[in-house]
Each structure stands twice: as structure tokens, then as C-alpha cells.
Design an enzyme around this catalytic site. Structure first.
Site, mmCIF file in Angstrom:
data_model
loop_
_atom_site.group_PDB
_atom_site.id
_atom_site.type_symbol
_atom_site.label_atom_id
_atom_site.label_comp_id
_atom_site.label_asym_id
_atom_site.label_seq_id
_atom_site.Cartn_x
_atom_site.Cartn_y
_atom_site.Cartn_z
ATOM 1 N N ALA A 1 0.835 -1.208 0.000
ATOM 2 C CA ALA A 1 0.000 0.000 0.000
ATOM 3 C C ALA A 1 0.866 1.254 0.000
ATOM 4 O O ALA A 1 0.598 2.213 -0.730
ATOM 5 C CB ALA A 1 -0.937 -0.008 1.208
ATOM 6 N N PHE B 1 -10.430 -19.451 -5.230
ATOM 7 C CA PHE B 1 -10.120 -19.045 -3.858
ATOM 8 C C PHE B 1 -11.407 -19.007 -3.063
ATOM 9 O O PHE B 1 -12.497 -18.820 -3.624
ATOM 10 C CB PHE B 1 -9.436 -17.674 -3.844
ATOM 11 C CG PHE B 1 -8.030 -17.705 -3.344
ATOM 12 C CD1 PHE B 1 -7.722 -17.292 -2.062
ATOM 13 C CD2 PHE B 1 -7.006 -18.176 -4.147
ATOM 14 C CE1 PHE B 1 -6.422 -17.320 -1.592
ATOM 15 C CE2 PHE B 1 -5.703 -18.206 -3.699
ATOM 16 C CZ PHE B 1 -5.401 -17.779 -2.412
ATOM 17 N N ASP C 1 1.699 -0.170 14.720
ATOM 18 C CA ASP C 1 2.228 1.149 15.090
ATOM 19 C C ASP C 1 1.377 2.297 14.544
ATOM 20 O O ASP C 1 1.084 3.261 15.253
ATOM 21 C CB ASP C 1 3.663 1.316 14.574
ATOM 22 C CG ASP C 1 4.572 0.161 14.979
ATOM 23 O OD1 ASP C 1 4.158 -0.638 15.830
ATOM 24 O OD2 ASP C 1 5.682 0.073 14.439
ATOM 25 N N GLN D 1 -9.419 -11.772 11.573
ATOM 26 C CA GLN D 1 -9.534 -13.013 10.810
ATOM 27 C C GLN D 1 -8.471 -14.027 11.224
ATOM 28 O O GLN D 1 -7.287 -13.697 11.336
ATOM 29 C CB GLN D 1 -9.385 -12.723 9.315
ATOM 30 C CG GLN D 1 -9.481 -13.972 8.451
ATOM 31 C CD GLN D 1 -9.437 -13.630 6.979
ATOM 32 O OE1 GLN D 1 -8.381 -13.638 6.366
ATOM 33 N NE2 GLN D 1 -10.588 -13.308 6.406
ATOM 34 N N HIS E 1 -6.802 -17.339 9.791
ATOM 35 C CA HIS E 1 -6.664 -18.116 8.561
ATOM 36 C C HIS E 1 -6.722 -19.592 8.924
ATOM 37 O O HIS E 1 -6.059 -20.043 9.858
ATOM 38 C CB HIS E 1 -5.329 -17.786 7.883
ATOM 39 C CG HIS E 1 -5.239 -18.241 6.467
ATOM 40 N ND1 HIS E 1 -5.212 -19.573 6.118
ATOM 41 C CD2 HIS E 1 -5.174 -17.547 5.302
ATOM 42 C CE1 HIS E 1 -5.130 -19.683 4.801
ATOM 43 N NE2 HIS E 1 -5.109 -18.463 4.288
ATOM 44 N N LEU F 1 1.940 -19.752 7.581
ATOM 45 C CA LEU F 1 0.781 -19.879 6.703
ATOM 46 C C LEU F 1 1.027 -20.819 5.529
ATOM 47 O O LEU F 1 2.083 -20.807 4.906
ATOM 48 C CB LEU F 1 0.410 -18.493 6.162
ATOM 49 C CG LEU F 1 -1.012 -18.354 5.640
ATOM 50 C CD1 LEU F 1 -2.003 -18.492 6.775
ATOM 51 C CD2 LEU F 1 -1.186 -17.001 4.967
ATOM 52 N N GLU G 1 -4.249 -20.336 0.952
ATOM 53 C CA GLU G 1 -5.554 -20.843 0.535
ATOM 54 C C GLU G 1 -5.501 -21.367 -0.902
ATOM 55 O O GLU G 1 -6.337 -22.160 -1.315
ATOM 56 C CB GLU G 1 -6.575 -19.711 0.644
ATOM 57 C CG GLU G 1 -8.008 -20.144 0.599
ATOM 58 C CD GLU G 1 -8.928 -18.985 0.950
ATOM 59 O OE1 GLU G 1 -9.889 -18.772 0.215
ATOM 60 O OE2 GLU G 1 -8.665 -18.307 1.956
ATOM 61 N N ARG H 1 -12.979 -17.803 4.943
ATOM 62 C CA ARG H 1 -12.029 -18.213 5.975
ATOM 63 C C ARG H 1 -12.643 -18.314 7.366
ATOM 64 O O ARG H 1 -12.268 -19.181 8.150
ATOM 65 C CB ARG H 1 -10.846 -17.244 5.989
ATOM 66 C CG ARG H 1 -9.987 -17.367 4.760
ATOM 67 C CD ARG H 1 -8.931 -16.297 4.688
ATOM 68 N NE ARG H 1 -8.079 -16.492 3.515
ATOM 69 C CZ ARG H 1 -7.120 -15.668 3.150
ATOM 70 N NH1 ARG H 1 -6.896 -14.571 3.866
ATOM 71 N NH2 ARG H 1 -6.379 -15.921 2.084
ATOM 72 N N HIS I 1 -4.430 -13.852 11.506
ATOM 73 C CA HIS I 1 -3.921 -13.515 10.180
ATOM 74 C C HIS I 1 -4.126 -12.067 9.753
ATOM 75 O O HIS I 1 -3.204 -11.435 9.249
ATOM 76 C CB HIS I 1 -4.578 -14.443 9.158
ATOM 77 C CG HIS I 1 -4.092 -14.263 7.755
ATOM 78 N ND1 HIS I 1 -2.762 -14.346 7.407
ATOM 79 C CD2 HIS I 1 -4.766 -14.003 6.599
ATOM 80 C CE1 HIS I 1 -2.625 -14.160 6.100
ATOM 81 N NE2 HIS I 1 -3.824 -13.927 5.589
ATOM 82 N N GLU J 1 -3.914 -2.687 5.312
ATOM 83 C CA GLU J 1 -4.455 -3.302 6.523
ATOM 84 C C GLU J 1 -4.570 -2.321 7.677
ATOM 85 O O GLU J 1 -5.389 -2.512 8.580
ATOM 86 C CB GLU J 1 -3.589 -4.503 6.935
ATOM 87 C CG GLU J 1 -4.231 -5.376 7.996
ATOM 88 C CD GLU J 1 -3.440 -6.630 8.320
ATOM 89 O OE1 GLU J 1 -3.835 -7.350 9.259
ATOM 90 O OE2 GLU J 1 -2.424 -6.904 7.645
ATOM 91 N N ARG K 1 -12.606 -10.809 5.600
ATOM 92 C CA ARG K 1 -11.993 -10.565 4.290
ATOM 93 C C ARG K 1 -11.904 -11.853 3.490
ATOM 94 O O ARG K 1 -11.479 -12.887 3.992
ATOM 95 C CB ARG K 1 -10.593 -9.973 4.465
ATOM 96 C CG ARG K 1 -9.861 -9.803 3.140
ATOM 97 C CD ARG K 1 -8.496 -9.204 3.321
ATOM 98 N NE ARG K 1 -7.561 -10.058 4.022
ATOM 99 C CZ ARG K 1 -6.938 -11.115 3.484
ATOM 100 N NH1 ARG K 1 -7.198 -11.484 2.244
ATOM 101 N NH2 ARG K 1 -6.072 -11.816 4.192
ATOM 102 N N SER L 1 -6.892 -8.807 -0.078
ATOM 103 C CA SER L 1 -5.931 -7.930 0.611
ATOM 104 C C SER L 1 -4.916 -7.354 -0.361
ATOM 105 O O SER L 1 -4.635 -6.151 -0.340
ATOM 106 C CB SER L 1 -5.221 -8.680 1.732
ATOM 107 O OG SER L 1 -4.534 -9.807 1.217
#
Length: 581
Positions: A17, A117, A218, A237, A239, A249, A252, A283, A350, A380, A391, A396
């Protein structure tokens, strides 16, 4: 006196992002990116499975189906105007990355390949659809590398290993940030017309998590301490497929390629919970199904504490080509080869659906109606509420690209005509006071001990299943840990690379955010998406079809307290309905 730097736009965070915002902003105005990590170590690089867009490269698809799946998957707490924007702009977002050089996996015809997915369907829930664009199971890594290369090409100015610890404001307008330089221990003031927070999540509030050590919330914590709200923090969430006992992880995408979840009897148990799309349910549903199987004695292993992800029926060459990382993870960390043996898995903390509230142009909100001039958030760390209560996988990586881009554009447009707001007197004083307290503390409490107790109580009392009793216990525990935190003492008294001090600062943010999570969760007497209350097992659209807005306030005696308010959900086309899969 600290060093003072002046930029039109300061972006905090160099994950997907932040760098996507930087690419847009730096074309228009002078921009700096401040990041606590070297950019390519940001947690976006850990995302495995894909980035969804209705390209229809493999089978029929359209953005309206994607919008519906996002809204339904989020249990109707999604703001539908934002979901429509994300689904529409998804196609260009993927194609932009392709033009930047991202090495997507390809179909035999040379198009971007797509796979199934969880929660993504055709024709409003009819059957699973191939919508996730991917680069093997390293999609986030490829996005991060591609965006960083583009930022370097564009001469974006990075300040690496600069921890932003305060947001500066004057009469309600943003004037800049204060950052701690890890290599020297010096404080820096960055005066800016616009500030974009893209600092990621806070998964380290839990013990078992897929999140890196750096994900301590933060950005959310800094904004919270400046009296600005946080939205929907009760929705976290889990996972379904973390390596059992570790939380690392497994994408998926493994189930998208045909992986099957099995209990101790070898039963494909998801057929009982989601008969239409089975292992590809959203999920939150899959995580609760796994918890239920284990709680009812159908778990696997000596202590019946996990279930199995079975990939053994998938050809070895397909696994190695499309899921190389997760096969390696399984072999490395568990000594299990997924080509020949099922993999033990269990849900892992997650992703935060909540965060800094924003509008569709990534402008941070002061309350339900008013924006904070010059403040933006994306990824996020933000809550534009495209994810609602849960989600969907691959949304994401899409979110960070669509709303990261929008944040960069909006911040640059604002900065192009705005003036610099005057810095407050001694702008670094609050951060200096915090660091001095930690360096000079003699209370004897240790950061690691408090953090471990926080993570344990959150795992025990505020994870997949919750009740008022468990949440009350978590609330009491967090309050006591916050009291003990005031007595934290760090052992390293130096200035250069003092990670001891920074871990203590990060713990303060985690404690603040944990308190918001449990207070918000206790007040939501229903079950929706990632928030499941065993004492209120049904969704309550009459009383809780609304976003939680938490505010940090101080009472007459100077004690801090959390005030909860609410905000209506934006509904455009899809009215709430029963969530069947």
C-alpha cells in the site's frame, strides 16, 4: 533539537500500500517514504496465494459477481460503494502490475492464469470461480519487488529503519510526524502537508499468528493516541491453514488447487459446513469448522489438536510448479512432504478487518462525517470497509493496490494546493518523554514477559470463539498488563540499533490495540464474520448492522477510557441475506 525535514507528502510504511501510494504521489509532489524495515522485507512479501480480479481469462466472470462475493463474504458489514470501486478497479490494478513487469503465472495461451479461492463464486454464489491472479505461491513477494523496482526507477525518497512514533497535529490539521532513526537513536521531525499511514496490521497481539514480528500496529496506535477513532476492531480473521503449532501460513491457494481438509476419520468434513463450495468456503467459516472438529474430538495427532490438509491426490509436478513455497515450508518446519503425506494445520491469527476509518478516497475520518485534513490511510492499517466482518482471500493484495493508489493520488492532490501547518512547540517532546521513561525505568518489568502474557490471554479469550465471560477476562488481563507496562525496564541503554527500546514501544501499541479489540467485541452481542460469540450465536441485523467506532477519551479524574459509537453501513444494491455456501 531534532532534525527537521519538509516534504509535501510523507508515507509511513513501505509495503504494497505504501509503495503503491508513493508511485502516484511522487509523480506529482515531493514525497518521502518512512519505513521501519528495508522495503522488500515488508509483510506484503509474505502473501502467497493471489490477487483477485474478474479478468475472465480462464472462465466467465465479471466485477459485479466479485462485488457481491466481497459483500456476502464480509457478512454484509461491507460498505458497498467501496466494494464496487475495488471490484471495478481490480482489473486495471492487475494489468498495471503486469505492465510494470510482475511475472504472473500464465495459461498455455500466455494470459495471466487464474485459480479458485475461498468465497469467490460465479453468478452470485452458484459455484466457485477462477478469479485469483497469481505468481505461483509468491504473489505478494512479486508485488513487493515489482513496486520497489518502480519506486527506485522513479527516484522515490526512502528513509529506511525510521520508526514513526507520533503524529503531529495543530488545531485538528496534520503537520507531520516524528520518527526514531534506528541506526543513531536520534529523533527526526518530518513536516508535511499530507501524511499517509500504510503500516499494516497488529497480528502480534496474538500468540499463534502468521504475522511477522514487525506487525505491531504502530500506525493504528499512533493515530489512536492522538484521539482519533478506530473502526471495527473486534473483527479479526483467523486463517484456517496455519502449520499446526507454528502458525506459519499455507496459502488458501492449496485448496484452490484442490486440497481437501480431513479429520481423524479421513472425512472431508467441510461438506457438512458448506455443501456447495466445501473447502473453498470463506475463511471465518472454515476456521470455525476446524475448531469445531477439534473441540468435538475429531482432531488428528496424539492430542487430537489439529486437522489435515490433504494434497496427496494432486500431481507432484503441479504442486512443485504452483505451490513451491508451501511444499518447502512443510518439509522444512514439520518434516512432512505434502506430495506423499497430509499436512497438520490449525487456524492462525492472520488479518485485521478493522483499522483507521477512511472514506473511499483514503481520507482518514475524525468521526462519522468529518475527515482529518491531510491525513490518509490504506491497506491493513485502514478500514475503508471493503472487508466488513471477514476478508475474502486475495482481496488484501487487491485492497493495497486499489486504495494505496487512491491514497497516493488524494494525498498529492491535497498537498498541491495546501499550506504547511505550523509544527507545535517542541514537536518531538512526547516521543522523547516516552523513550526516556523506558531507558531510565527501574520498575523491573520485562517487555518479553508482558508481551507473552498478552498474547496468551488473547489466544485463550479473544480468538475464534468468544463469550462475554472470556472477553471480560481478556479485558481484565489487558488492564493489568497495561498497569505493569508502566514499570517496564529495558536492558540496553545505548542509542545505536536499540531494538530493546523499540520492542518496548511496540508493546505499548499492542496493549492499546488489544484493549480496543476486547472492548469492541464485548459490546457486539451477535456473531458476524470473524467475530463469533457463543453466547450470541446468530447475526443481529436489527441492532448490529453497523460499524463500531472506538474513541480514546479521558475522564474528569484523568483516567483513560474507551467510548464506543457506531456508524451505518453503506448499502447500495445488496440487502443482507442468509449467508449460505
Amino acid at each position: 533539537m531534532p532534525q527537521v525535514h519538509k516534504y509535501d507528502v510523507v508515507i509511513v510504511g513501505a509495503g504494497g500500500a505504501g509503495m503503491r501510494a508513493a508511485l502516484e504521489s511522487s509523480k506529482r509532489v515531493r514525497t518521502a517514504v518512512l519505513t521501519k524495515l528495508y522495503p522488500t522485507r515488508s509483510h506484503t512479501g509474505a502473501a502467497q496465494g493471489g490477487m483477485c480480479a474478474a479478468l475472465a481469462n480462464v472462465e466467465e466472470d465479471n466485477w459485479e459477481w466479485h462485488t457481491f462475493d466481497t459483500i456476502k463474504g464480509g457478512d454484509y458489514l461491507v460498505d458497498q460503494d467501496a466494494a464496487e470501486i475495488m471490484a471495478k478497479e481490480a482489473i486495471d490494478a492487475v494489468l498495471d502490475l503486469e505492465k510494470m513487469g510482475l511475472p504472473f503465472s500464465r495459461t498455455p495461451e500466455g494470459r495471466i492464469d487464474q485459480r479458485r479461492f475461498g468465497g469467490h463464486t460465479r453468478n452470485h454464489g452458484e459455484a466457485a470461480v477462477r478469479r485469483a491472479c497469481y505468481a505461483a505461491d509468491r504473489t505478494g513477494h512479486m508485488i513487493l519487488q515489482t513496486l520497489y523496482q518502480q519506486c527506485i526507477k522513479q527516484n522515490v525518497e526512502f528513509y529506511n529503519e525510521f520508526y514513526v512514533l507520533d503524529l503531529l497535529m495543530n488545531d485538528g490539521e496534520v503537520s507531520g510526524v516524528v520518527a526514531y532513526e534506528l541506526s543513531t537513536g536520534e529523533l527526526h521531525v518530518f513536516q508535511a502537508k499530507s501524511v499517509v499511514f500504510a503500516t499494516g496490521g497488529f497480528g502480534r497481539v496474538f500468540k499463534t499468528t502468521s504475522n511477522a514480528l514487525s506487525l505491531t500496529g504502530d500506525g493504528m496506535g499512533v493515530v489512536w493516541r492522538r484521539g482519533l477513532p478506530l473502526e471495527d476492531m473486534e473483527f479479526y480473521q483467523f486463517h484456517p491453514t496455519g502449520l499446526a503449532g507454528l502458525g506459519i501460513l499455507l496459502t488458501e491457494g492449496a485448496r484452490g488447487e484442490g486440497g481437501i481438509l480431513r479429520n481423524d476419520a479421513g472425512e472431508r468434513f467441510m461438506e457438512r459446513y458448506a455443501p456447495t463450495i466445501k473447502d473453498l468456503a470463506p475463511r471465518d467459516m472454515v476456521s470455525r469448522a476446524i475448531y469445531t472438529e477439534v473441540r468435538q474430538g475429531r482432531g488428528c495427532g496424539p492430542n487430537k489438536e489439529y486437522v489435515l490438509l490433504d494434497l496427496t491426490h494432486i500431481p507432484a509436478e503441479q504442486l512443485e510448479a504452483k505451490l513451491p513455497d508451501i511444499t518447502e515450508f512443510s518439509r522444512t518446519y514439520l518434516g512432512i512432504d505434502p506430495v506423499t503425506e497430509p499436512v497438520p494445520i490449525y487456524p492462525t491469527a492472520h488479518y485485521a478487518m478493522g483499522g483507521i476509518p477512511t472514506d473511499i478516497d483514503a481520507r482518514a475520518l475524525r468521526d462519522n462525517q468529518h475527515v482529518v485534513p491531510g491525513l490518509y490511510a490504506a491497506g491493513e492499517a485502514a478500514c475503508v470497509s471493503v472487508h466488513g466482518a471477514n476478508r475474502l482471500g486475495t482481496n488484501s493484495l487487491l485492497d493495497i493496490n486499489v486504495f494505496g493508489r487512491r491514497a497516493g493520488l488524494a494525498a498529492a492532490e491535497y498537498a498541491a494546493t495546501a499550506h504547511f501547518v505550523d509544527l507545535p512547540d517542541q514537536p518531538e517532546s512526547d516521543v522523547r518523554q516516552l523513550i526516556d521513561r523506558l531507558l531510565n525505568g527501574t520498575g523491573g518489568e520485562r517487555t518479553g514477559a508482558i508481551r507473552a502474557e498478552l498474547q496468551q490471554t488473547m489466544d485463550d479469550h479473544a480468538s475464534v470463539y468468544r463469550t462475554d465471560t472470556t472477553l471480560k477476562q481478556a479485558e481484565v488481563d489487558v488492564a493489568e498488563l497495561k498497569r505493569r507496562y508502566l514499570e517496564v525496564t529495558v536492558q540496553d541503554k545505548g542509542l545505536r540499533y536499540n531494538t530493546d527500546v523499540l520492542e518496548a514501544v511496540e508493546l505499548g501499541f499492542l496493549l492499546d490495540l488489544a484493549e480496543v479489540v476486547v472492548v469492541s467485541a464485548r459490546a457486539r452481542n451477535e456473531s458476524r464474520g470473524g467475530h463469533f460469540r457463543e453466547d450470541y450465536p446468530n447475526r443481529d441485523d436489527v441492532n448490529f448492522m453497523r460499524h463500531t467506532m472506538a474513541y480514546r477519551e479521558t475522564d474528569a479524574e484523568g483516567n483513560e477510557e474507551i467510548r464506543l459509537d457506531y456508524k451505518p453501513v453503506t448499502v447500495t444494491r445488496y440487502q443482507p441475506m442468509e449467508r449460505k455456501y
